[in-house]
Structures are given as C-alpha cells and as structure tokens.
Scaffold this motif. Structure first.
Motif: not given
Length: 387
Positions: A113-141
């Motif tokens: 939820x926090x990561x989705x809220x932090x996305x800027x409005x309008x088009x973004x690249x979901x890979x570099x701004x969301x899915x890759x950072x999320x995965x790299x937070x998740x595994x060690x967590x």
C-alpha cells in the motif's frame, strides 16, 4: 531421431516477445524433439515434463551423475539429488513454511500500500519503480536477511541470472560461477554475525545437525537471494502485465478469499517466470518413444507444459477459478521450489491490496521483455495505477 521441424532459438527476439506460438508448434509434433542447437531433447507436453521431473533415478538434476563436472559453487538444493538433496530440502521447506505467516502477510500488505501510494500520478515504468524494488525488499524481509546493498548484490545476482542461459551463451558460465561463490560467501558472513535463534541462523544450525555440508547450505540460501532478482520480480511483472489486459478490474476479479488464493497460481501457470530447466540422462534409456543416451539433456519447457490443452482447458485464457491447477512453474516432485510459498504470498497480498482499494492497472505503452531465455521477465511495463 525426431528433430525439430520448427527452428527453436530461445533468444530469438520474436520468440522472446511471444514464445507461446513456437511452443504450440513444437508440442503439435507430439513427441520429444532433438535440438542440435541446445544439444537436448525438447519436451513441451505436460505429461512428458512431469514424468522427467518425477524420475530422478533416470534423469539427474545433479549432472555429476551423468558424467559432467559441476563446480562446487553451483551445487545447491536445486542441483543435487536424493539422498544428498533430502536433508537440505526438508530443512528449507520447514523454515519457509514457518516464515510464510499471517504476520508476514500483514507486513506485505502495508508495504505494498505504501509503495502504491508513493507512485507519482500518471504513467510510470512499473518494473523499475514498483515490482523490482518490491521483490528486493520482500526477500530479506521474509527470510530474515539484511536488506540488500544493491551496489554490492545487484551485479552479482545479474551475473548469476545471465549464467542461467549459459547453454546458449557459454561465455556467461564462468562469471556466473564466480558470482555464485561470491554471494555464498557474503551470506556466510551475514549468518556468522547473527545471534542464535534468528530464523536464518536457526535454519543453518538445523541443517548442520541434519548432516548437511555447510557450503551446500550457503549455496542453497544463495538461491533465495537470487530469487529476489529473478523469479519473484518476474512473477510480479508478468502478473501485472496480464492483469492490465483484462476487461474486469481487480475488485471484481478477486472478490472472495478462495479466488485470491487461487489467482497467483493461475498467473504463474499463464506466464511462467522460469521457462524451463534441464535434466541429464543417467544411463541409456527410452523415453516417450525415443532413445535417450547417457548424458543427453532433457529440456523441460514448463511454460509450454502449462499451456498444454491436454492438461488445462482453454489454456491461453486466465481462469482464476481453475480447479486442479497443478502447473509446473516451480517444478514438481522432489525438486519443487520451496520458494514458491513466498512468491505466492507476495502476489496474493498485492492482488488483495489492489482489490480492496479499488485500484486498476492501465497500460500506457508496450511491455518490453528482457533478453533472457530462462527467466521470462519484463524490462519495462509502462502503465498507470488508477486509484
């Protein structure tokens, strides 16, 4: 010997963009097909792939059993066979079951939820701004490792990922082995600094008590870290890409707990993050009507098997209520990937947040796949998150 009638080059740009047309043509031949390019039998039917995965007596994940030399850094839970495999697999599976907890799920929902809220409005690249950072937070967590220093871990993980294609790109092999050795040593240092009772330290201690060689344990923990750069971000990006192409929004698609539980597996089936893997024949044998010689490869294309109409009805369509969804995306049998529990939890909680908050993913441009054959993953996913 039946040979490929369709030229199959996994790194061909057209195949990387859409491999499923090629898989269907290969599967239509109805038999394992020999590929000189890959020096392997190519298996595309669900039954053939599943049979090889279950038959570790004839087909080896540990290539030493077929006469190959395997460097020590490459030996891990996925590349050794029973009985050597049994103890480390059991310890890992038990530990990951404990880690896959309601408390972790709650932390993931809050973080998503926090990561989705932090996305800027309008088009973004979901890979570099969301899915890759999320995965790299998740595994060690999830597993209790220090959060990644990407300047240190990223190049190592990328070298290991490129080496997964070393059958097609031989020059990637040696850098990959060196990276495997380096990452296992880093993890060894992390574990040495842990206090008794911490989850990963406890896992390592229990593996030692079970007679697992210490280096095999470190190498196996390495595979969990690499998942944060391979299968986990791949499964997230592939799922969001597919989700954005559906007509119904998440709040309508995932309106019940049982649907949310099934949905990740349907995404895994539909777009396998790992396209396939190879076993070697331990001795001369016969398989599905063809003679297989000792040392020959059996390339199991999981992504093709997951779209086999003999196993899955209407396989090219997402069905989130699909029953008996025994896909092969994380293997099957003795070597089934223990990390699949974590991947399922992460994607389930992401879908839960999207559905509960009424969010939608809308594409704003074409998805671009990375030029990798083994890992099917996106380099770019231009999209907008509609709140």
């Amino acid at each position: 010997m039946p040979e490929l009638t369709t030229e199959y080059n996994p790194l061909d740009p057209a195949t990387l963009d859409d491999p499923y047309r090629v898989y269907a043509e290969l599967r239509a031949a109805g038999t394992p097909l020999w590929s000189e390019r890959l020096d392997s039998w190519v298996l595309t039917s669900y039954d053939d792939c599943r049979q090889v995965l279950l038959d570790h007596e004839r087909f080896a994940a540990d290539w030493r059993r077929a006469g190959e030399t395997v460097p020590e850094p490459a030996l891990d839970v996925h590349t050794v066979d029973p009985p050597e495999h049994t103890a480390i697999y059991g310890v890992l599976a038990e530990a990951l079951r404990d880690m896959t907890s309601p408390a972790l799920a709650a932390r993931v929902r809050a973080h998503v939820s926090d990561r989705l809220d932090a996305l800027p409005p309008g088009p973004v690249d979901l890979i570099t701004t969301f899915t890759e950072p999320l995965a790299r937070w998740f595994i060690p967590e999830a597993v209790g490792l220090p959060h990644f220093d990407l300047t240190e871990i990223r190049p190592v993980a990328e070298a290991i990922t490129r080496a997964m294609d070393s059958g097609l790109v031989p020059e990637a092999r040696e850098p990959g082995v060196a990276a495997q050795r380096k990452l296992a040593a880093l993890i060894d240092g992390w574990v040495a600094a842990m206090s008794p009772g911490e989850p990963i330290r406890d896992l390592v201690d229990r593996a030692g008590e079970a007679g697992v060689p210490h280096q095999l344990t470190m190498n196996s923990l390495r595979t969990l870290v690499v998942n944060g750069f391979t299968a986990v971000p791949a499964s997230l990006g592939n799922a969001l890409n597919a989700l954005a192409r559906l007509e119904a929004p998440p709040k309508e698609l995932f309106d019940a707990p049982e649907t949310l539980e099934k949905a990740p597996h349907e995404f895994f089936r539909y777009e396998a993050p790992i396209q396939g893997t190879t076993r070697l024949a331990v001795a001369d044998t016969e398989f599905s009507g063809v003679p297989v010689r000792r040392g020959q490869g059996m390339l199991m294309l999981f992504a093709a098997a997951n779209r086999d109409p003999a196993q899955f009805s209407d396989p090219d369509r997402l069905d989130f209520k699909r029953k008996a969804n025994h896909h092969l995306s994380f293997g099957y049998g003795a070597h089934a990937c223990t990390g699949s529990m974590l991947a399922h939890l992460l994607l389930r909680e992401l879908l839960t947040v999207l559905a509960e908050r009424g969010m939608e993913i809308r594409l704003t441009g074409p998805a671009v796949h990375k030029r990798l054959a083994t890992v099917r993953t996106l380099a770019e996913l231009p999209a907008e998150v509609v709140r």
